[in-house]
Structure formats: C-alpha cells, structure tokens
Scaffold this motif. Structure first.
Motif, PDB file in Angstrom:
ATOM      1  N   CYS A   2       0.861  -1.178   0.000  1.00 21.33           N
ATOM      2  CA  CYS A   2       0.000   0.000   0.000  1.00 21.33           C
ATOM      3  C   CYS A   2       0.897   1.227   0.000  1.00 21.33           C
ATOM      4  O   CYS A   2       1.451   1.591   1.021  1.00 21.33           O
ATOM      5  CB  CYS A   2      -0.917  -0.007   1.218  1.00 21.33           C
ATOM      6  N   ARG A   3       1.042   1.836  -1.128  1.00 22.52           N
ATOM      7  CA  ARG A   3       2.013   2.911  -1.283  1.00 22.52           C
ATOM      8  C   ARG A   3       1.670   4.175  -0.504  1.00 22.52           C
ATOM      9  O   ARG A   3       2.515   5.028  -0.309  1.00 22.52           O
ATOM     10  CB  ARG A   3       2.174   3.224  -2.764  1.00 22.52           C
ATOM     11  N   SER A   4       0.428   4.313  -0.067  1.00 21.29           N
ATOM     12  CA  SER A   4       0.056   5.529   0.653  1.00 21.29           C
ATOM     13  C   SER A   4       0.402   5.454   2.142  1.00 21.29           C
ATOM     14  O   SER A   4       0.264   6.440   2.846  1.00 21.29           O
ATOM     15  CB  SER A   4      -1.429   5.828   0.466  1.00 21.29           C
ATOM     16  N   ILE A   5       0.849   4.296   2.626  1.00 24.27           N
ATOM     17  CA  ILE A   5       1.264   4.189   4.022  1.00 24.27           C
ATOM     18  C   ILE A   5       2.709   4.669   4.109  1.00 24.27           C
ATOM     19  O   ILE A   5       3.581   4.155   3.439  1.00 24.27           O
ATOM     20  CB  ILE A   5       1.159   2.744   4.551  1.00 24.27           C
ATOM     21  N   LYS A   6       2.939   5.670   4.944  1.00 26.03           N
ATOM     22  CA  LYS A   6       4.292   6.221   5.057  1.00 26.03           C
ATOM     23  C   LYS A   6       5.089   5.489   6.129  1.00 26.03           C
ATOM     24  O   LYS A   6       4.524   4.851   7.024  1.00 26.03           O
ATOM     25  CB  LYS A   6       4.237   7.715   5.362  1.00 26.03           C
ATOM     26  N   THR A   7       6.401   5.585   6.029  1.00 21.68           N
ATOM     27  CA  THR A   7       7.290   5.012   7.028  1.00 21.68           C
ATOM     28  C   THR A   7       7.131   5.801   8.324  1.00 21.68           C
ATOM     29  O   THR A   7       7.141   7.028   8.316  1.00 21.68           O
ATOM     30  CB  THR A   7       8.747   5.075   6.539  1.00 21.68           C
ATOM     31  N   LEU A   8       6.995   5.093   9.424  1.00 21.74           N
ATOM     32  CA  LEU A   8       6.715   5.747  10.707  1.00 21.74           C
ATOM     33  C   LEU A   8       7.873   5.691  11.694  1.00 21.74           C
ATOM     34  O   LEU A   8       7.714   6.039  12.848  1.00 21.74           O
ATOM     35  CB  LEU A   8       5.475   5.103  11.352  1.00 21.74           C
ATOM     36  N   ARG A   9       9.040   5.251  11.271  1.00 18.21           N
ATOM     37  CA  ARG A   9      10.146   5.153  12.213  1.00 18.21           C
ATOM     38  C   ARG A   9      11.166   6.260  11.970  1.00 18.21           C
ATOM     39  O   ARG A   9      11.344   6.718  10.858  1.00 18.21           O
ATOM     40  CB  ARG A   9      10.828   3.798  12.121  1.00 18.21           C
ATOM     41  N   PRO A  11      14.891   7.646  11.450  1.00 20.18           N
ATOM     42  CA  PRO A  11      14.886   9.089  11.242  1.00 20.18           C
ATOM     43  C   PRO A  11      13.996   9.523  10.078  1.00 20.18           C
ATOM     44  O   PRO A  11      13.909  10.699   9.776  1.00 20.18           O
ATOM     45  CB  PRO A  11      16.347   9.408  10.955  1.00 20.18           C
ATOM     46  N   VAL A  12      13.323   8.561   9.430  1.00 21.57           N
ATOM     47  CA  VAL A  12      12.465   8.909   8.290  1.00 21.57           C
ATOM     48  C   VAL A  12      11.358   9.853   8.733  1.00 21.57           C
ATOM     49  O   VAL A  12      11.080  10.852   8.083  1.00 21.57           O
ATOM     50  CB  VAL A  12      11.883   7.635   7.642  1.00 21.57           C
ATOM     51  N   THR A  13      10.710   9.542   9.837  1.00 24.40           N
ATOM     52  CA  THR A  13       9.644  10.373  10.397  1.00 24.40           C
ATOM     53  C   THR A  13       9.940  10.572  11.874  1.00 24.40           C
ATOM     54  O   THR A  13       9.904   9.613  12.639  1.00 24.40           O
ATOM     55  CB  THR A  13       8.275   9.696  10.221  1.00 24.40           C
ATOM     56  N   GLN A  15       8.371  12.792  14.223  1.00 27.61           N
ATOM     57  CA  GLN A  15       7.207  12.956  15.086  1.00 27.61           C
ATOM     58  C   GLN A  15       6.082  12.031  14.625  1.00 27.61           C
ATOM     59  O   GLN A  15       5.439  12.301  13.621  1.00 27.61           O
ATOM     60  CB  GLN A  15       6.722  14.410  15.061  1.00 27.61           C
ATOM     61  N   VAL A  16       5.872  10.946  15.355  1.00 22.52           N
ATOM     62  CA  VAL A  16       4.810  10.000  15.032  1.00 22.52           C
ATOM     63  C   VAL A  16       3.866   9.926  16.222  1.00 22.52           C
ATOM     64  O   VAL A  16       4.280   9.608  17.334  1.00 22.52           O
ATOM     65  CB  VAL A  16       5.383   8.599  14.731  1.00 22.52           C
ATOM     66  N   GLY A  17       2.611  10.213  15.965  1.00 25.59           N
ATOM     67  CA  GLY A  17       1.623  10.166  17.033  1.00 25.59           C
ATOM     68  C   GLY A  17       0.686   8.986  16.883  1.00 25.59           C
ATOM     69  O   GLY A  17       0.736   8.245  15.894  1.00 25.59           O
ATOM     70  N   ASP A  18      -0.181   8.822  17.855  1.00 25.14           N
ATOM     71  CA  ASP A  18      -1.154   7.731  17.820  1.00 25.14           C
ATOM     72  C   ASP A  18      -2.049   7.830  16.586  1.00 25.14           C
ATOM     73  O   ASP A  18      -2.423   6.806  16.006  1.00 25.14           O
ATOM     74  CB  ASP A  18      -2.008   7.748  19.083  1.00 25.14           C
ATOM     75  N   ASP A  19      -2.391   9.048  16.183  1.00 19.49           N
ATOM     76  CA  ASP A  19      -3.241   9.235  15.001  1.00 19.49           C
ATOM     77  C   ASP A  19      -2.547   8.740  13.738  1.00 19.49           C
ATOM     78  O   ASP A  19      -3.196   8.168  12.857  1.00 19.49           O
ATOM     79  CB  ASP A  19      -3.632  10.702  14.830  1.00 19.49           C
ATOM     80  N   ASP A  20      -1.231   8.962  13.635  1.00 19.70           N
ATOM     81  CA  ASP A  20      -0.477   8.494  12.471  1.00 19.70           C
ATOM     82  C   ASP A  20      -0.476   6.968  12.402  1.00 19.70           C
ATOM     83  O   ASP A  20      -0.640   6.389  11.332  1.00 19.70           O
ATOM     84  CB  ASP A  20       0.976   8.984  12.528  1.00 19.70           C
ATOM     85  N   THR A  71      19.315   3.276  20.777  1.00 22.37           N
ATOM     86  CA  THR A  71      18.145   3.535  21.617  1.00 22.37           C
ATOM     87  C   THR A  71      16.884   3.107  20.889  1.00 22.37           C
ATOM     88  O   THR A  71      16.843   2.995  19.673  1.00 22.37           O
ATOM     89  CB  THR A  71      18.029   5.034  21.962  1.00 22.37           C
ATOM     90  N   ARG A  72      15.871   2.895  21.692  1.00 20.93           N
ATOM     91  CA  ARG A  72      14.555   2.577  21.143  1.00 20.93           C
ATOM     92  C   ARG A  72      13.765   3.856  20.990  1.00 20.93           C
ATOM     93  O   ARG A  72      13.996   4.834  21.677  1.00 20.93           O
ATOM     94  CB  ARG A  72      13.821   1.615  22.061  1.00 20.93           C
ATOM     95  N   ARG A  73      12.791   3.785  20.101  1.00 27.49           N
ATOM     96  CA  ARG A  73      11.892   4.914  19.900  1.00 27.49           C
ATOM     97  C   ARG A  73      11.035   5.067  21.151  1.00 27.49           C
ATOM     98  O   ARG A  73      10.567   4.083  21.709  1.00 27.49           O
ATOM     99  CB  ARG A  73      10.987   4.633  18.703  1.00 27.49           C
ATOM    100  N   SER A  74      10.820   6.269  21.594  1.00 29.29           N
ATOM    101  CA  SER A  74       9.930   6.470  22.742  1.00 29.29           C
ATOM    102  C   SER A  74       8.503   6.516  22.234  1.00 29.29           C
ATOM    103  O   SER A  74       8.148   7.332  21.406  1.00 29.29           O
ATOM    104  CB  SER A  74      10.280   7.765  23.469  1.00 29.29           C
ATOM    105  N   ALA A  75       7.668   5.603  22.730  1.00 26.42           N
ATOM    106  CA  ALA A  75       6.285   5.491  22.238  1.00 26.42           C
ATOM    107  C   ALA A  75       5.362   6.421  22.970  1.00 26.42           C
ATOM    108  O   ALA A  75       5.519   6.831  24.034  1.00 26.42           O
ATOM    109  CB  ALA A  75       5.797   4.063  22.377  1.00 26.42           C
TER     110      ALA A  75
END
Length: 75
Positions: A2-9, A11-13, A15-20, A71-75
């Motif tokens: 699904c090409r419309s799903i963006k990378t959420l990790r 350093p690509v992104t 600021q990732v929130g629950d809505d994303d 380090t891990r991403r802070s959720a």
C-alpha cells in the motif's frame, strides 16, 4: 503493498503520534479487506482488525532499535 502508508520510524519520520499509527493501520486493513467502508455486518471485524494492527504497529515501533543510536523509539 500500500504505497500511501508512510514510514513511521525515525529518522524517516521524527514525530509519530497515535493518530499516524491508527491511520496507517486503517489504510492497511482497507487494502487487505478490499473495503473502504465495510457493510454493517462486517464493521465489528473491520474495527477489531484496525485495533489489532494499531497495537502491533505501536509495539513494533516501540521496540525498534535505531542503528547508530542504540536507543529505542519512545512510544
């Protein structure tokens, strides 16, 4: 898939929130099911799938170790 799903990790992104995360899960379930808006008799299964994919994605992103930072991403 699904090409419309963006990378959420990072350093690509950064600021990732629950809505994303939920939006990506919704896109995935829509693609897999073939339904943009499920019929009433499929709504509960559709919503459960979105919740499950959201939870799995949140867990995945929280547990990823970003190379070079150790380090891990802070959720």
């Amino acid at each position: 898939m699904c090409r419309s799903i963006k990378t959420l990790r990072p350093p690509v992104t950064e600021q990732v929130g629950d809505d994303d995360i939920r939006a990506a899960a919704l896109q995935y379930v829509r693609k897999v099911s073939g339904f943009h808006h499920p019929a009433a008799h499929n709504q509960a299964a559709f919503d459960e799938a979105v919740d499950a994919v959201t939870a799995a994605t949140t867990q995945l992103l929280a547990n990823l170790v970003i190379r070079g930072t150790g380090t891990r991403r802070s959720a």
